[in-house]
Scaffold this active site. Structure first.
Site, PDB file in Angstrom:
ATOM      1  N   ARG A 119      12.588  19.762  -4.126  1.00  0.00           N
ATOM      2  CA  ARG A 119      13.632  18.840  -3.672  1.00  0.00           C
ATOM      3  C   ARG A 119      13.115  17.463  -3.272  1.00  0.00           C
ATOM      4  O   ARG A 119      13.888  16.540  -3.076  1.00  0.00           O
ATOM      5  CB  ARG A 119      14.410  19.481  -2.509  1.00  0.00           C
ATOM      6  CG  ARG A 119      15.412  20.505  -3.015  1.00  0.00           C
ATOM      7  CD  ARG A 119      16.396  20.878  -1.937  1.00  0.00           C
ATOM      8  NE  ARG A 119      15.796  21.816  -0.994  1.00  0.00           N
ATOM      9  CZ  ARG A 119      16.149  21.916   0.290  1.00  0.00           C
ATOM     10  NH1 ARG A 119      17.061  21.103   0.787  1.00  0.00           N
ATOM     11  NH2 ARG A 119      15.578  22.792   1.077  1.00  0.00           N
ATOM     12  N   ARG A 169      -2.184  -9.294   8.978  1.00  0.00           N
ATOM     13  CA  ARG A 169      -2.653  -8.313   7.993  1.00  0.00           C
ATOM     14  C   ARG A 169      -4.071  -7.843   8.326  1.00  0.00           C
ATOM     15  O   ARG A 169      -4.653  -8.272   9.322  1.00  0.00           O
ATOM     16  CB  ARG A 169      -2.607  -8.937   6.598  1.00  0.00           C
ATOM     17  CG  ARG A 169      -1.181  -9.180   6.105  1.00  0.00           C
ATOM     18  CD  ARG A 169      -1.179 -10.010   4.844  1.00  0.00           C
ATOM     19  NE  ARG A 169      -2.046  -9.446   3.831  1.00  0.00           N
ATOM     20  CZ  ARG A 169      -2.598 -10.149   2.837  1.00  0.00           C
ATOM     21  NH1 ARG A 169      -2.364 -11.451   2.733  1.00  0.00           N
ATOM     22  NH2 ARG A 169      -3.370  -9.563   1.952  1.00  0.00           N
ATOM     23  N   ALA A 189      -2.796 -35.471   8.950  1.00  0.00           N
ATOM     24  CA  ALA A 189      -1.764 -34.682   8.266  1.00  0.00           C
ATOM     25  C   ALA A 189      -1.799 -34.888   6.754  1.00  0.00           C
ATOM     26  O   ALA A 189      -2.170 -35.946   6.268  1.00  0.00           O
ATOM     27  CB  ALA A 189      -0.398 -35.064   8.810  1.00  0.00           C
TER      28      ALA A 189
END
Ligand code: UD1
Ligand code: CA
Length: 451
Positions: A19, A321, A411
């Site tokens: 099953r 992670r 930046a």
């Protein structure tokens, strides 16, 4: 909590698991990121068994590695002729072992060590029952085998659902399948079990009836239904997972962790989390996570294979992670992904970044949109950022590259060369300004558009 006497655990896992509709052996399906069978073997190991035998049918090669890694043995039941026949297959692997035998099911993974040790204690009580059977009263007794027992737990009869009368089917005390018996008696009784019944199978519970014929009484002890929950389908797998999670959440809270919405937090089998940490709603822990004390994990964060030190703040919407090491008081904000990277104490990466294969010094500030370009399609390279460095927004750091301590990267930089300590690195074309250009442009365009 070592068992008082030597015992062997025989784990039945030869059923076809039809099953589940899976190529993966049923007992290898994970609960909280760990194979069901591994959960069970882990609990059995707490009692330090003399033998662990796992009886399998097909798919032996799938379970072999796990079982031998835990010091157990796999034996094969070629044809699944029933639970009594399955237990018999373990006899020769036990090599004449004399002592208590616990029969467990590979697809019933939530059984606790306390229950196992209670089974063994009961088996060795002064009245010396032949068999100790674990019974339970599920909400829906369904097609479980039934146990007819006296008020003191002495078993009068065990009957499979298929063979039961309507009166017997109305009884709510069910057979979990788990039992304990002494090896000397167990295998003798098993040899006498026949298959003249509705299923044409060799039923393990029949040993209780056979012992009774020789005037040896058996007893039932009762366990909580959740502990006896078995997995025969994916839906039952999800139910067992839910039960495991429910108990893990309670344990986290009992250990001093605040779960704002406990039912939305998912733990792995090995999650460690320190007291006074707060976990906001919808946080998922994969395997290999250690969280220190007083850490805040904000909503919708996904964390696996990571360590987070005291007072750090993660999320909302952060992803940590494998190999992420977040230092004390550090911050990893929304839509930041960290992989195999160390953030020193007090370092911050607050918005929209990818930090992979990197070492970031204490108190460094990683501006919004910073990306460590760690991969060139072939190899992975490292980015090192010194203490107190400041990386301007939307910078790409092309690894291997080192940014010195205290340095500032303007930046929008694409940094391909190392930057010295305390230096300013600017990597962008100088800004030009053309006075009135925009107004003139609009004038020309609208004039051209008139009919
Ligand atoms: C069995 C019990 C039933 C009990 C139920 C609890 C028997 C005859 N019946 O039901 O009283 O209420 O468990 O779940 O024991 N297995 C083998 N080889 C076999 C048959 C089974 O290894 O030949 C293993 C299965 O992999 C499983 C366990 O034994 O781990 C139970 O088998 P399953 O078919 O699920 O149980 P039932 O016989 O339906
Ligand atoms: Ca079953």
């Amino acid at each position: 909590m070592r068992a008082a006497r030597p015992f062997a655990a025989v784990i039945l896992a030869a059923g076809k698991g039809t099953r589940m509709k899976s190529d993966l052996h049923k007992v290898l399906h994970p609960i909280a990121g760990r194979a069901m069978l591994d959960h069970l073997l882990g609990v059995v190991d707490r009692l330090q068994p003399a033998h662990k035998i796992v009886v399998v049918g097909s798919g032996r090669e799938q379970v072999e590695h796990l079982v031998s890694a835990r010091g157990g043995k796999v034996v094969v039941q070629d044809r699944q002729l029933g639970t009594a026949h399955a237990v018999r297959q373990a006899q020769s692997a036990l090599g004449g072992f004399e002592g208590d035998v616990l029969v467990l099911y590979g697809d019933t993974p939530l059984v606790e060590a306390e229950t196992m040790s209670h089974m063994l204690e009961r088996l060795n009580a002064p009245d010396a029952p032949a068999v100790v059977v674990v019974g339970f009263r599920p909400e829906d007794a369904g097609a479980y085998g039934r146990i007819i027992a006296g008020p003191d737990g002495t078993i009068e009869k065990m009957v499979e659902f298929k063979d039961a009368s309507p009166e017997e089917r109305a009884i709510d005390l069910c057979n979990s399948g788990l039992l304990a018996a002494k090896s000397e008696q167990l295998f003798g009784l098993l040899a006498r079990v026949g298959n003249n019944n509705a299923a044409g199978e060799y039923y393990l519970p029949d040993i209780v009836m056979l012992a009774r014929e020789s005037d040896r009484a058996s007893v039932v002890i009762e366990a909580q239904p959740w502990e006896m929950a078995g997995v025969n389908s994916r839906a039952e797998l999800a139910l067992v997972e839910a039960e495991w999670q429910r108990r893990r959440r309670l344990k986290a809270m009992a250990d001093g962790v605040t779960l704002v919405a406990p039912e939305t937090v998912w733990f792995a089998h090995d999650t460690e989390i320190g007291r006074d940490s707060v976990v906001e709603p919808h946080v998922v822990f994969g395997p290999g996570v250690r969280i220190g004390e007083c850490v805040t994990i904000r909503a919708f964060s996904h964390i696996e294979g990571a360590t987070v030190e005291r007072n750090a703040e993660i999320g909302p919407y952060a992803r940590l992670r494998a190999g992420a090491e977040i230092g004390e008081n550090a911050k990893v904000g929304n839509f930041v992904e960290v992989k195999k990277a160390k953030l020193g104490a007090g370092a911050k990466a607050n918005h929209l970044s990818y930090i992979g294969d990197a070492e970031i010094g204490a108190r460094a500030n990683i501006g919004a949109g910073t990306i460590t370009c760690n991969y060139d399609g072939f190899g992975k390279y490292k980015t090192v950022i010194g203490e107190g460095a400041f990386i301007g927004s939307n910078s790409a750091l092309v690894a291997p590259v080192t940014i010195g301590a205290g340095a500032i990267v303007g930046a929008g930089a694409v940094v391909t060369k190392d930057v010295g300590d305390d230096a300013l690195a600017l990597v962008r074309p100088p800004q030009r300004e053309l006075q009135g250009w925009a107004a003139k442009f609009r004038e020309q365009k609208s004039a051209a558009k008139k009919p």
